[in-house]
Design a protein around this motif. Structure first.
Motif, PDB file in Angstrom:
ATOM      1  N   GLU A   4       0.816  -1.216   0.000  1.00 45.27           N
ATOM      2  CA  GLU A   4       0.000   0.000   0.000  1.00 45.27           C
ATOM      3  C   GLU A   4       0.845   1.259   0.000  1.00 45.27           C
ATOM      4  OE1 GLU A   4      -2.966  -0.064   3.053  1.00 45.27           O
ATOM      5  OE2 GLU A   4      -4.242  -1.292   1.783  1.00 45.27           O
ATOM      6  N   LEU A   5       2.056   1.149   0.524  1.00 48.00           N
ATOM      7  CA  LEU A   5       2.940   2.305   0.575  1.00 48.00           C
ATOM      8  C   LEU A   5       4.360   1.821   0.380  1.00 48.00           C
ATOM      9  CD1 LEU A   5       2.904   5.274   2.886  1.00 48.00           C
ATOM     10  CD2 LEU A   5       4.952   3.883   2.877  1.00 48.00           C
ATOM     11  N   PHE A   6       5.083   2.479  -0.502  1.00 48.07           N
ATOM     12  CA  PHE A   6       6.501   2.194  -0.689  1.00 48.07           C
ATOM     13  C   PHE A   6       7.182   3.502  -0.999  1.00 48.07           C
ATOM     14  CE2 PHE A   6      10.324   1.581  -3.053  1.00 48.07           C
ATOM     15  CZ  PHE A   6      10.925   0.490  -2.467  1.00 48.07           C
ATOM     16  N   THR A   7       8.276   3.781  -0.295  1.00 43.52           N
ATOM     17  CA  THR A   7       9.064   4.956  -0.627  1.00 43.52           C
ATOM     18  C   THR A   7      10.509   4.753  -0.213  1.00 43.52           C
ATOM     19  OG1 THR A   7       9.124   7.377  -0.560  1.00 43.52           O
ATOM     20  CG2 THR A   7       8.668   6.256   1.518  1.00 43.52           C
ATOM     21  N   LEU A   8      11.372   5.396  -0.952  1.00 46.40           N
ATOM     22  CA  LEU A   8      12.766   5.527  -0.552  1.00 46.40           C
ATOM     23  C   LEU A   8      12.866   6.850   0.179  1.00 46.40           C
ATOM     24  CD1 LEU A   8      14.480   4.373  -3.851  1.00 46.40           C
ATOM     25  CD2 LEU A   8      14.054   3.031  -1.794  1.00 46.40           C
ATOM     26  N   CYS A   9      13.750   6.915   1.162  1.00 45.42           N
ATOM     27  CA  CYS A   9      13.772   8.099   2.015  1.00 45.42           C
ATOM     28  C   CYS A   9      15.108   8.255   2.717  1.00 45.42           C
ATOM     29  CB  CYS A   9      12.634   8.021   3.028  1.00 45.42           C
ATOM     30  SG  CYS A   9      12.632   6.494   3.996  1.00 45.42           S
ATOM     31  N   ASP A  10      15.253   9.370   3.417  1.00 40.87           N
ATOM     32  CA  ASP A  10      16.455   9.615   4.213  1.00 40.87           C
ATOM     33  C   ASP A  10      16.456   8.786   5.492  1.00 40.87           C
ATOM     34  OD1 ASP A  10      17.304  11.491   2.338  1.00 40.87           O
ATOM     35  OD2 ASP A  10      16.337  13.149   3.391  1.00 40.87           O
ATOM     36  N   GLY A  11      15.281   8.465   6.002  1.00 44.49           N
ATOM     37  CA  GLY A  11      15.171   7.673   7.215  1.00 44.49           C
ATOM     38  C   GLY A  11      13.821   6.985   7.301  1.00 44.49           C
TER      39      GLY A  11
END
Length: 127
Positions: A4-11
């Motif tokens: 349902e949610l996927f993201t690349l991120c800093d943390g």
């Protein structure tokens, strides 16, 4: 299983079943190549009762030329349903993700040897 949610991120952090995401991104700039950057992965997965049991999840990263980046993430899941639908939050950090090329990378999410999702991201040189 549905992501349902996927993201690349800093943390990415999972505290008390609350997913905290810092600095979500789809592209990132580097000063030089090669580089090592921190990459967070945040994911919320919806699981239906019929999908309970043991699952093996892998997250592969591919360079722009299609070669594999040596930073796989592997997770063993043992899903014991108490409800019709269950949610799992996953948060992981790759502290020294090796950037050797500019261009479009791909993240593959694999469950029990089936690719269920692919997510692109771009690495570019700072201007």
């Amino acid at each position: 299983m549905t992501i349902e949610l996927f993201t690349l991120c800093d943390g990415a952090y999972n505290y008390n079943d609350k997913l905290t995401i810092v600095g979500s991104w789809t592209s990132i700039s580097v000063n030089e190549i090669p580089a090592k950057i921190p990459v967070g992965v945040a994911m919320r997965i919806r699981i239906e009762a019929k999908e309970k049991g043991k699952k093996e999840m892998k997250i592969h990263f591919l360079n722009p030329d299609g070669t594999k980046v040596p930073t796989d993430i592997a997770v063993s899941l043992d899903i014991k349903q108490a409800k019709e639908i269950t949610y799992i939050n996953l948060a992981a950090m790759v502290q020294g993700f090796p950037v050797t090329q500019v261009g479009q990378y791909v993240v593959k999410v694999i469950i029990d040897n089936d690719v269920i999702e692919e997510y692109p991201f771009v690495v570019e040189m700072k201007k």
